[in-house]
Design an enzyme around this catalytic site. Structure first.
Site, short mmCIF file in Angstrom:
data_model
loop_
_atom_site.label_atom_id
_atom_site.label_comp_id
_atom_site.label_asym_id
_atom_site.label_seq_id
_atom_site.Cartn_x
_atom_site.Cartn_y
_atom_site.Cartn_z
N HIS A 17 -22.75 -21.68 2.80
CA HIS A 17 -21.56 -22.18 2.11
C HIS A 17 -20.51 -21.08 2.04
O HIS A 17 -20.01 -20.72 0.97
CB HIS A 17 -21.93 -22.71 0.71
CG HIS A 17 -22.81 -23.94 0.77
ND1 HIS A 17 -22.33 -25.17 1.17
CD2 HIS A 17 -24.11 -24.11 0.52
CE1 HIS A 17 -23.32 -26.05 1.16
NE2 HIS A 17 -24.42 -25.43 0.78
N ASP B 27 -20.80 -31.43 -7.48
CA ASP B 27 -20.55 -30.23 -6.66
C ASP B 27 -19.23 -30.33 -5.89
O ASP B 27 -18.76 -29.34 -5.36
CB ASP B 27 -21.73 -29.96 -5.72
CG ASP B 27 -22.00 -31.11 -4.78
OD1 ASP B 27 -21.59 -32.25 -5.07
OD2 ASP B 27 -22.64 -30.88 -3.73
N LYS C 283 -31.19 -20.03 0.07
CA LYS C 283 -29.84 -19.82 -0.48
C LYS C 283 -29.11 -18.71 0.26
O LYS C 283 -29.73 -17.88 0.94
CB LYS C 283 -29.93 -19.45 -1.97
CG LYS C 283 -30.39 -20.59 -2.85
CD LYS C 283 -29.56 -21.82 -2.70
CE LYS C 283 -28.45 -21.91 -3.72
NZ LYS C 283 -27.80 -23.25 -3.66
N GLU D 3 -25.73 -25.77 6.53
CA GLU D 3 -24.81 -26.86 6.13
C GLU D 3 -23.85 -27.28 7.23
O GLU D 3 -23.22 -28.33 7.12
CB GLU D 3 -24.03 -26.48 4.87
CG GLU D 3 -23.00 -25.36 5.01
CD GLU D 3 -23.59 -23.96 4.86
OE1 GLU D 3 -24.84 -23.83 4.81
OE2 GLU D 3 -22.81 -22.98 4.82
N TYR E 231 -28.76 -21.68 4.07
CA TYR E 231 -27.52 -22.24 3.53
C TYR E 231 -26.61 -21.07 3.21
O TYR E 231 -27.03 -20.14 2.49
CB TYR E 231 -27.76 -22.98 2.21
CG TYR E 231 -28.41 -24.34 2.33
CD1 TYR E 231 -27.81 -25.37 3.05
CD2 TYR E 231 -29.59 -24.62 1.67
CE1 TYR E 231 -28.40 -26.62 3.15
CE2 TYR E 231 -30.19 -25.87 1.75
CZ TYR E 231 -29.59 -26.87 2.49
OH TYR E 231 -30.17 -28.11 2.57
N ARG F 222 -37.29 -22.70 -4.26
CA ARG F 222 -37.67 -23.18 -2.93
C ARG F 222 -38.02 -22.00 -2.02
O ARG F 222 -37.73 -20.85 -2.34
CB ARG F 222 -36.52 -23.99 -2.31
CG ARG F 222 -36.30 -25.34 -2.97
CD ARG F 222 -35.07 -26.03 -2.44
NE ARG F 222 -33.85 -25.33 -2.84
CZ ARG F 222 -32.61 -25.69 -2.49
NH1 ARG F 222 -32.43 -26.75 -1.72
NH2 ARG F 222 -31.57 -25.01 -2.89
N1 LIG Z 1 -25.75 -32.48 -7.57
C1 LIG Z 1 -26.60 -32.23 -6.59
O1 LIG Z 1 -27.62 -31.59 -6.78
C2 LIG Z 1 -26.32 -32.77 -5.23
C3 LIG Z 1 -27.34 -32.78 -4.25
C4 LIG Z 1 -27.06 -33.34 -3.01
C5 LIG Z 1 -25.79 -33.87 -2.74
N2 LIG Z 1 -24.82 -33.81 -3.71
C6 LIG Z 1 -23.47 -34.38 -3.52
O2 LIG Z 1 -23.49 -35.80 -3.62
C7 LIG Z 1 -22.31 -36.31 -3.01
C8 LIG Z 1 -22.66 -37.49 -2.10
O3 LIG Z 1 -23.37 -36.99 -0.97
P1 LIG Z 1 -23.88 -37.96 0.20
O4 LIG Z 1 -24.77 -37.13 1.05
O5 LIG Z 1 -24.38 -39.22 -0.35
O6 LIG Z 1 -22.52 -38.24 0.99
P2 LIG Z 1 -22.27 -39.44 2.03
O7 LIG Z 1 -21.11 -39.00 2.87
O8 LIG Z 1 -23.52 -39.85 2.67
O9 LIG Z 1 -21.80 -40.65 1.09
C9 LIG Z 1 -20.58 -40.71 0.42
C10 LIG Z 1 -20.16 -42.15 0.28
O10 LIG Z 1 -19.00 -42.19 -0.57
C11 LIG Z 1 -18.24 -43.29 -0.09
N3 LIG Z 1 -16.89 -43.22 -0.64
C12 LIG Z 1 -15.84 -42.43 -0.29
N4 LIG Z 1 -14.77 -42.73 -1.05
C13 LIG Z 1 -15.15 -43.70 -1.91
C14 LIG Z 1 -14.50 -44.42 -2.95
N5 LIG Z 1 -13.21 -44.20 -3.25
N6 LIG Z 1 -15.21 -45.36 -3.62
C15 LIG Z 1 -16.51 -45.59 -3.33
N7 LIG Z 1 -17.17 -44.96 -2.36
C16 LIG Z 1 -16.49 -44.03 -1.66
C17 LIG Z 1 -18.30 -43.14 1.42
O11 LIG Z 1 -17.91 -44.33 2.09
C18 LIG Z 1 -19.79 -42.81 1.60
O12 LIG Z 1 -20.56 -43.99 1.82
C19 LIG Z 1 -21.69 -35.11 -2.29
O13 LIG Z 1 -20.65 -34.58 -3.08
C20 LIG Z 1 -22.83 -34.13 -2.18
O14 LIG Z 1 -22.39 -32.80 -2.04
C21 LIG Z 1 -25.08 -33.26 -4.93
#
Ligand SMILES: NC(=O)c1ccc[n+]([C@@H]2O[C@H](COP(=O)([O-])OP(=O)(O)OC[C@H]3O[C@@H](n4cnc5c(N)ncnc54)[C@H](O)[C@@H]3O)[C@@H](O)[C@H]2O)c1
Length: 371
Positions: A96, A270, A75, A118, A94, A15
């Site tokens: 972190h 993550d 990054k 972030e 970012y 990026r």
């Molecule tokens: N792997 C990747 O490349 C990548 C990229 C972007 C985001 N992420 C990760 O994805 C994850 C989700 O991010 P997001 O932006 O959607 O967060 P978000 O806060 O928008 O959504 C999280 C959801 O989880 C729900 N939740 C909490 N506890 C729960 C449970 N016990 N059962 C069911 N649902 C529950 C919450 O109510 C919320 O709606 C984060 O860990 C984020 O860091 C990873």
């Protein structure tokens, strides 16, 4: 202000922090933009595109770091960049910080003004510079799931939408936030039969209103998840409890009730993952199998689509960059609370509580360092 955009040097990072159109916008506001040669190449933007927008091209990062008032990156800086960052230089990227004491100490030592994407936060507590990457990862999740459900990729050999007479695949989405909502929308668009689990009833009410007919909402608890798993072909993990490890909604023993060759895509990897058997993987080697279930747990999913990710990220960062450049960081921080919350380090001092807590280092209020 002179804004510098170095080429990202972290492995597999394609990026870039500013688009040619972003450079043009800053230049129109009276600023100068210098971009390192080939900085946009990984996202399909050429030096020529930046030149046409009015930016200058520098051949080395040293030239950029030595002259820029504000560095825009994607990054966190890495070792080679630490020495180039100067006292009083704004670094907007970012960071972190809580994940690296070395980085935190290096940025404190540099006495730069570190504004972290972030932690920029809106009044409703949403994180506008994290949302775009969640949108990308969420929309990618069913695409990756669909790919790995193919027989040749190790999956059950099932088409997400099915065809007339076969019935669609069953998709479970754990967590109905940004990632989960985007994942459900795309999976539903493929024609799958989708169930979103969340433990927030208000969120489920909203999703029930806006999602198409082939999406069902369910309260998240072990009983309902266990009941749904035997019918699932694809499970997408998208749970987040801010500041905490993700809860294990699918434990190792639960894999035995899933179909052989079904796929899990744990986007929340993550934060430790919401599937117990999930461990971080890379784009070079994205999957592994546990108890007959194929796991995809890439920790930086947006990295696979750098063109889209760069567009999505810079759409969100540019207005803040313009504001910081136009007002100067002091006035921008004083007048915009979202930017103020983004300030993590300045003049060798930590101004973000979560970072000072992570390493037991002294915390300074923003007001005490910017009078
Ligand atoms: N792997 C990747 O490349 C990548 C990229 C972007 C985001 N992420 C990760 O994805 C994850 C989700 O991010 P997001 O932006 O959607 O967060 P978000 O806060 O928008 O959504 C999280 C959801 O989880 C729900 N939740 C909490 N506890 C729960 C449970 N016990 N059962 C069911 N649902 C529950 C919450 O109510 C919320 O709606 C984060 O860990 C984020 O860091 C990873």
């Amino acid at each position: 202000m002179l804004i510098g955009v170095p080429k990202e040097i972290k492995k597999n990072e394609n990026r870039v922090a500013l688009l040619p159109v972003g450079a043009a916008t800053l230049i129109q506001s009276g600023h100068k933009v210098v971009v390192e040669a080939n900085a946009g190449a990984g996202s399909s933007f050429s030096d020529e595109d930046y030149k046409k927008a009015g930016a200058e091209i520098a051949n080395t990062p040293e030239e950029i770091f030595a002259n820029a008032d504000m560095i825009m990156k994607v990054k966190e800086p890495i070792d080679k960049e630490y020495q180039m960052i100067r006292e009083g230089q704004i670094v907007f990227t970012y960071f972190h910080f809580a994940a690296s004491k070395e980085l935190t100490e290096a940025m404190m030592k540099s006495k730069c003004v570190g504004i972290a994407y972030e932690t920029v936060q809106k009044a409703d507590r949403s994180l506008p510079l994290l949302i775009p990457m969640s949108e990308v990862a969420g929309r990618m999740a069913p695409q990756e799931g669909a790919k790995y459900l193919e027989k040749v990729m190790g999956g059950r050999g099932i088409l997400l939408g099915g065809v007339p007479g076969t019935g669609p695949a069953g998709v479970i989405v754990l967590g109905g936030g940004i990632v989960g909502t985007n994942a459900a929308k795309i999976a539903a668009g493929f024609g799958a039969s989708v169930t979103i689990f969340d433990n927030n009833l208000y969120r489920l009410r909203y999703l029930d209103d806006v999602m198409p007919k082939n999406v069902t909402t369910m309260m998240s608890n072990e009983y309902y998840i266990r009941a749904a798993l035997p019918k699932a072909d694809l499970v997408i993990g998208a749970v987040l409890i801010p500041g905490a490890k993700a809860p294990h909604l699918i434990t190792k023993d639960m894999l035995s009730i899933m179909k052989e060759g079904s796929v899990v895509v744990d986007v929340s990897v993550d934060q430790g993952g919401c599937i117990e058997t999930c461990k971080p993987t890379t784009h070079a080697n994205p999957t592994y199998v546990v108890d007959g279930v194929l796991h995809y747990c890439v920790a930086n999913m947006p990295g696979a689509v750098p063109h889209t990710s760069t567009l999505a990220l810079t759409n969100a960062t540019l207005p803040y960059a313009v504001e910081i450049a136009n007002k100067g960081y002091e006035a921008a921080i004083k007048t915009n609370n979202e930017i103020k919350l983004g300030l993590n380090v300045i003049d060798g001092k930590i101004t973000y509580k979560g970072v000072s807590d992570a390493f037991g280092l002294p915390y300074h209020t923003v007001e005490s360092v910017i009078k």
